[in-house]
Design a protein around this motif. Structure first.
Motif, mmCIF file in Angstrom:
data_model
loop_
_atom_site.group_PDB
_atom_site.id
_atom_site.type_symbol
_atom_site.label_atom_id
_atom_site.label_comp_id
_atom_site.label_asym_id
_atom_site.label_seq_id
_atom_site.Cartn_x
_atom_site.Cartn_y
_atom_site.Cartn_z
ATOM 1 N N THR A 95 0.846 -1.189 0.000
ATOM 2 C CA THR A 95 0.000 0.000 0.000
ATOM 3 C C THR A 95 0.882 1.240 0.000
ATOM 4 O OG1 THR A 95 -1.762 -1.134 1.199
ATOM 5 C CG2 THR A 95 -1.731 1.275 1.300
ATOM 6 N N LYS A 96 0.501 2.221 -0.795
ATOM 7 C CA LYS A 96 1.289 3.450 -0.891
ATOM 8 C C LYS A 96 0.459 4.619 -0.373
ATOM 9 C CE LYS A 96 4.168 1.928 -4.715
ATOM 10 N NZ LYS A 96 4.847 2.320 -5.984
ATOM 11 N N SER A 97 1.143 5.592 0.185
ATOM 12 C CA SER A 97 0.440 6.756 0.713
ATOM 13 C C SER A 97 1.215 8.022 0.396
ATOM 14 C CB SER A 97 0.247 6.626 2.231
ATOM 15 O OG SER A 97 1.495 6.608 2.894
ATOM 16 N N VAL A 98 0.461 9.102 0.273
ATOM 17 C CA VAL A 98 1.032 10.427 0.026
ATOM 18 C C VAL A 98 0.464 11.363 1.081
ATOM 19 C CG1 VAL A 98 1.317 12.301 -1.614
ATOM 20 C CG2 VAL A 98 1.146 9.948 -2.442
ATOM 21 N N ALA A 99 1.305 12.016 1.816
ATOM 22 C CA ALA A 99 0.854 12.912 2.868
ATOM 23 C C ALA A 99 0.600 14.309 2.316
ATOM 24 C CB ALA A 99 1.888 12.978 3.981
ATOM 25 N N ALA A 143 -3.893 13.221 3.773
ATOM 26 C CA ALA A 143 -3.177 12.058 3.261
ATOM 27 C C ALA A 143 -4.077 11.208 2.372
ATOM 28 C CB ALA A 143 -2.644 11.230 4.420
ATOM 29 N N VAL A 144 -3.456 10.512 1.422
ATOM 30 C CA VAL A 144 -4.166 9.635 0.490
ATOM 31 C C VAL A 144 -3.473 8.280 0.476
ATOM 32 C CG1 VAL A 144 -4.777 9.256 -1.922
ATOM 33 C CG2 VAL A 144 -4.939 11.543 -0.951
ATOM 34 N N TRP A 145 -4.258 7.194 0.500
ATOM 35 C CA TRP A 145 -3.720 5.838 0.433
ATOM 36 C C TRP A 145 -4.147 5.178 -0.873
ATOM 37 C CZ3 TRP A 145 -4.778 8.263 4.892
ATOM 38 C CH2 TRP A 145 -3.853 8.138 5.957
ATOM 39 N N MET A 146 -3.224 4.424 -1.474
ATOM 40 C CA MET A 146 -3.504 3.681 -2.704
ATOM 41 C C MET A 146 -2.916 2.290 -2.550
ATOM 42 S SD MET A 146 -2.371 6.575 -5.485
ATOM 43 C CE MET A 146 -2.879 8.276 -5.268
ATOM 44 N N ARG A 147 -3.626 1.275 -3.074
ATOM 45 C CA ARG A 147 -3.092 -0.069 -2.932
ATOM 46 C C ARG A 147 -3.499 -0.966 -4.108
ATOM 47 N NH1 ARG A 147 -6.570 -2.734 2.053
ATOM 48 N NH2 ARG A 147 -8.639 -2.585 1.113
ATOM 49 N N THR A 148 -2.758 -2.042 -4.280
ATOM 50 C CA THR A 148 -3.057 -3.045 -5.293
ATOM 51 C C THR A 148 -2.436 -4.370 -4.895
ATOM 52 O OG1 THR A 148 -2.676 -3.782 -7.544
ATOM 53 C CG2 THR A 148 -1.060 -2.249 -6.641
ATOM 54 N N HIS A 149 -3.269 -5.376 -4.653
ATOM 55 C CA HIS A 149 -2.786 -6.735 -4.454
ATOM 56 C C HIS A 149 -3.963 -7.696 -4.517
ATOM 57 C CE1 HIS A 149 -3.556 -5.158 -0.356
ATOM 58 N NE2 HIS A 149 -3.989 -6.380 -0.093
ATOM 59 N N ASN A 150 -3.683 -8.890 -5.014
ATOM 60 C CA ASN A 150 -4.720 -9.923 -5.151
ATOM 61 C C ASN A 150 -5.951 -9.386 -5.867
ATOM 62 O OD1 ASN A 150 -2.953 -11.389 -3.636
ATOM 63 N ND2 ASN A 150 -4.086 -11.208 -1.741
ATOM 64 N N GLY A 151 -5.718 -8.617 -6.943
ATOM 65 C CA GLY A 151 -6.867 -7.960 -7.551
ATOM 66 C C GLY A 151 -6.998 -8.052 -9.042
ATOM 67 N N GLY A 152 -6.524 -9.119 -9.679
ATOM 68 C CA GLY A 152 -6.694 -9.203 -11.127
ATOM 69 C C GLY A 152 -6.039 -8.037 -11.840
#
Length: 249
Positions: free
Chosen positions: A170-174, A188-197
């Protein structure tokens, strides 16, 4: 001594030796100027020559993030990917036709970043690109989900179940300010990608999505926001300035 030995040969033999040397020199020169064919010499086909690459792209290349820097997003750095790192993007949403959902280039990033309603292409590359996307971009320009006259849309690579949070954390930007779209214009903003096609997503949804939230748990309700965006981008849009690798084939 050698000169005396050669001089002692009969004149006919001396002239023959000189002739052979001259012929060899001319032959070597002629071969050096021969133009080599870059197509099959005896083929009657007019189809251009093709190159087939048998590639082996395995774990972890197909599942890991292109950018794993622990220090986080750096706006002064240029992150390569399907998005143009020097452009801002708006998001085109279509509730009826899923294929019409993608990011659209809106213009160049200014000195203070992008407007509050737009996204930084540089940030989107950092947040979403996989190692396989970088691989594909180098070879073919990217994975095309739409490719027709006047419209080319690229889609990020498929993420299998092997693409765990360890491979693509997971990535985040403050406090990104104008770097991302509303309602994430501040904080802050969170972005993520895993187990998701083929997406950045969470849960059971298997669409082609980029999931962005204002909280690390990606929850909704009580002031929490979590939104899904299709992880696609329109490229080679002349109205916003062509990318450097835009070539018509």
């Amino acid at each position: 001594m050698k000169k005396q030995l050669i001089a002692s040969f009969p004149a006919s033999i001396r002239f023959l030796a000189l002739g052979i040397c001259a012929s060899l020199a001319i032959g070597l020169n002629a071969r050096a100027q021969t133009v080599l064919s870059d197509v099959p010499v005896f083929s009657a086909s007019t189809v251009p020559a093709n190159l087939l690459l048998a590639l082996s792209v395995e774990f972890p290349t197909g599942t890991v993030a292109a950018y794993t820097d622990a220090s986080g997003f750096a706006s002064a750095s240029a992150y390569l990917g399907y998005f143009d790192s020097a452009k801002c993007y708006s998001y085109q949403a279509d509730a009826v036709v899923p294929l019409n959902n993608y990011f659209v280039p809106a213009g160049a990033i200014g000195g203070t970043g992008c407007p509050a309603t737009q996204w930084s292409g540089n940030l989107l590359n950092w947040a979403s690109m996989t190692a396989l996307d970088e691989f594909r971009q180098t070879l073919t320009g990217g994975m095309r989900v739409v490719d027709m006259a006047g419209l080319t849309v690229l889609q990020r690579s498929r993420q299998t179940a092997q693409g765990s949070a360890g491979n693509f954390p997971t990535k985040s930007v403050a406090a990104p300010a104008g770097l991302v779209a509303t309602p994430f214009a501040a904080g802050a903003v969170w972005m993520r990608t895993h187990n998701g096609g083929t997406e950045l997503t969470s849960g059971t949804d298997r669409g082609v999505f980029l999931e962005v939230s204002n909280n690390s748990g990606f929850n909704t309700g009580s002031g929490n926001i979590s939104r899904l965006f299709y992880a696609r981008v329109k490229v080679c849009d002349s109205s916003a300035g062509l990318e450097a690798n835009c070539t018509r084939y």
